[in-house]
Design an enzyme around this catalytic site. Structure first.
Site, PDB file in Angstrom:
ATOM      1  N   HIS A  86      42.709  39.349  34.109  1.00 50.43           N
ATOM      2  CA  HIS A  86      42.073  38.390  33.194  1.00 50.43           C
ATOM      3  C   HIS A  86      41.741  37.081  33.911  1.00 50.43           C
ATOM      4  O   HIS A  86      40.726  36.451  33.629  1.00 50.43           O
ATOM      5  CB  HIS A  86      42.965  38.118  31.975  1.00 50.43           C
ATOM      6  CG  HIS A  86      43.314  39.368  31.221  1.00 50.43           C
ATOM      7  ND1 HIS A  86      44.395  39.457  30.396  1.00 50.43           N
ATOM      8  CD2 HIS A  86      42.717  40.593  31.196  1.00 50.43           C
ATOM      9  CE1 HIS A  86      44.454  40.685  29.885  1.00 50.43           C
ATOM     10  NE2 HIS A  86      43.451  41.390  30.364  1.00 50.43           N
ATOM     11  N   HIS A 243      37.061  43.189  25.144  1.00 46.30           N
ATOM     12  CA  HIS A 243      38.162  43.019  26.085  1.00 46.30           C
ATOM     13  C   HIS A 243      38.029  43.969  27.271  1.00 46.30           C
ATOM     14  O   HIS A 243      38.320  43.613  28.408  1.00 46.30           O
ATOM     15  CB  HIS A 243      39.534  43.185  25.422  1.00 46.30           C
ATOM     16  CG  HIS A 243      40.620  42.862  26.392  1.00 46.30           C
ATOM     17  ND1 HIS A 243      40.968  41.563  26.710  1.00 46.30           N
ATOM     18  CD2 HIS A 243      41.345  43.653  27.220  1.00 46.30           C
ATOM     19  CE1 HIS A 243      41.882  41.581  27.667  1.00 46.30           C
ATOM     20  NE2 HIS A 243      42.130  42.844  28.000  1.00 46.30           N
ATOM     21  N   ASP A 247      37.987  42.977  31.146  1.00 48.00           N
ATOM     22  CA  ASP A 247      38.771  43.649  32.187  1.00 48.00           C
ATOM     23  C   ASP A 247      37.865  44.128  33.317  1.00 48.00           C
ATOM     24  O   ASP A 247      38.198  44.007  34.489  1.00 48.00           O
ATOM     25  CB  ASP A 247      39.487  44.877  31.602  1.00 48.00           C
ATOM     26  CG  ASP A 247      40.756  44.527  30.842  1.00 48.00           C
ATOM     27  OD1 ASP A 247      41.296  43.421  31.020  1.00 48.00           O
ATOM     28  OD2 ASP A 247      41.213  45.397  30.063  1.00 48.00           O
ATOM     29  N   HIS A 270      41.256  50.220  33.955  1.00 47.76           N
ATOM     30  CA  HIS A 270      41.441  49.631  35.286  1.00 47.76           C
ATOM     31  C   HIS A 270      41.337  50.660  36.410  1.00 47.76           C
ATOM     32  O   HIS A 270      40.719  50.410  37.431  1.00 47.76           O
ATOM     33  CB  HIS A 270      42.812  48.956  35.369  1.00 47.76           C
ATOM     34  CG  HIS A 270      42.955  47.818  34.416  1.00 47.76           C
ATOM     35  ND1 HIS A 270      42.072  46.767  34.397  1.00 47.76           N
ATOM     36  CD2 HIS A 270      43.849  47.575  33.438  1.00 47.76           C
ATOM     37  CE1 HIS A 270      42.454  45.917  33.452  1.00 47.76           C
ATOM     38  NE2 HIS A 270      43.508  46.389  32.851  1.00 47.76           N
TER      39      HIS A 270
HETATM   40 ZN   LIG Z   1      42.993  43.336  29.803  1.00 48.48          ZN
END
Ligand SMILES: [Zn+2]
Length: 313
Positions: A86, A243, A247, A270
């Site tokens: 973040h 969000h 990311d 991720h």
């Molecule tokens: Zn995140």
């Protein structure tokens, strides 16, 4: 394409700025100091212990050690720094090219679960333009990674474009897809306040594994079986996919340069983001390093580095 996307010069912070919070996984107090840095430093984590720097870890995909729940960077001596995404997202989203990020813990503090407090800290000190030209990884051909039902792909594009889709088997989230051209303005208004989310059904499992010990309604959107547990509700329409985009901005910054290309992700996270960055960088025919021209009158006029250097810049 809005001209503001491309600025010709690298930037750093005007002065240092500090934030304090706690690690979302450890639950331990953590503070971070963002320091100005000279051109071509990139984004680097200085991990400190009792006031002494014990590691200097570039935010580079080659230093990714773990991607289970957050992005963890580490060095060969075993020092690691987690939950970097973040903060990296805020730095990349606001076009901060060079910064030393000093952290006194194993994790960057989670703050409110979004990038909002990092954005506020960066805004508080402001940016300084450096003399050196900003460089971009220009995507030349599609590079795709598929993993089960997940897909991540770079394709050529004139600016940094994001197209992210999620699909969760709960009516509280469901299928959400959003696209945008990333600029400091769009990052600020459309993505920066979108918070991390988690499912109540996973909480016990995570706690048993010693994870998410610092997670709370202060820093996570908690998704229950039939409702969002946070009394304040959501900050955005489609906060969840926003969000994931936030990311992705952080994860893609691990390429080491800004990207000129479109990134599409379907049911990603991720792990996938890092794999696609690795796949792109591994294929030398898929990208080239370019710099924006010093004059901003032709925003599509990127010159290959070799030519620019030959021209004496
Ligand atoms: Zn995140």
């Amino acid at each position: 394409m809005p001209r503001s996307i491309i600025s010709a010069r690298q930037t750093t912070l005007r002065r240092e700025v500090e934030l304090a919070g706690k690690g979302v996984h450890s639950g331990a107090p953590a503070s971070v100091v963002l320091h100005p840095a000279e051109a071509d430093t990139g984004l680097r984590f200085l991990v400190s212990k009792r006031g002494r720097i014990i590691a200097d870890i570039p935010a580079d995909v080659r230093n990714v050690k773990n991607l289970t729940l957050c992005t963890v960077l580490g060095d060969d001596s075993g020092v690691s720094i987690g939950t970097v995404e973040h903060l990296l997202s805020a730095l990349r989203g606001l076009n901060v090219d060079n910064c030393y990020i000093e952290v006194d813990s194993k994790e960057v503090p989670i703050m409110d679960g979004s990038a909002a407090e990092f954005v506020a800290a960066i805004d508080e000190v402001g940016l300084r333009e450096l003399n050196e030209t900003r460089r971009y990884i220009k995507v030349l051909k599609p590079v795709r990674v598929e993993e089960g039902e997940s897909l991540g792909e770079f394709t050529p594009h004139g600016c940094f474009h994001l197209d992210v889709e999620i699909d969760f088997d709960t009516p509280l989230i469901g299928r959400q897809r959003m696209e945008l051209d990333l600029t400091p303005q769009s990052f600020r208004t459309e993505l920066s306040r979108a918070r991390t989310f988690g499912f109540m059904r996973d909480v016990e499992k995570l706690w048993k594994a010693g994870l998410a010990l610092g997670a709370s309604l202060e820093n996570t959107v908690a998704v229950g079986d039939d409702r969002i547990l946070n009394t304040e509700g959501l900050r955005y329409h489609h906060e969840f996919v926003r969000h994931k985009m936030l990311d992705a901005v952080g994860d893609l910054s691990l390429a080491g340069y800004h990207i000129l290309g479109s990134y599409r992700s379907v049911r990603g996270g991720h792990r996938l983001n890092a794999y696609v960055v690795k796949a792109l960088l591994a294929d030398a025919s898929a990208w080239t390093l370019v710099q924006a021209p010093a004059s901003r009158n032709r925003e599509t006029n990127y010159r290959p580095m070799g030519l620019a250097l030959a021209a004496g810049e």
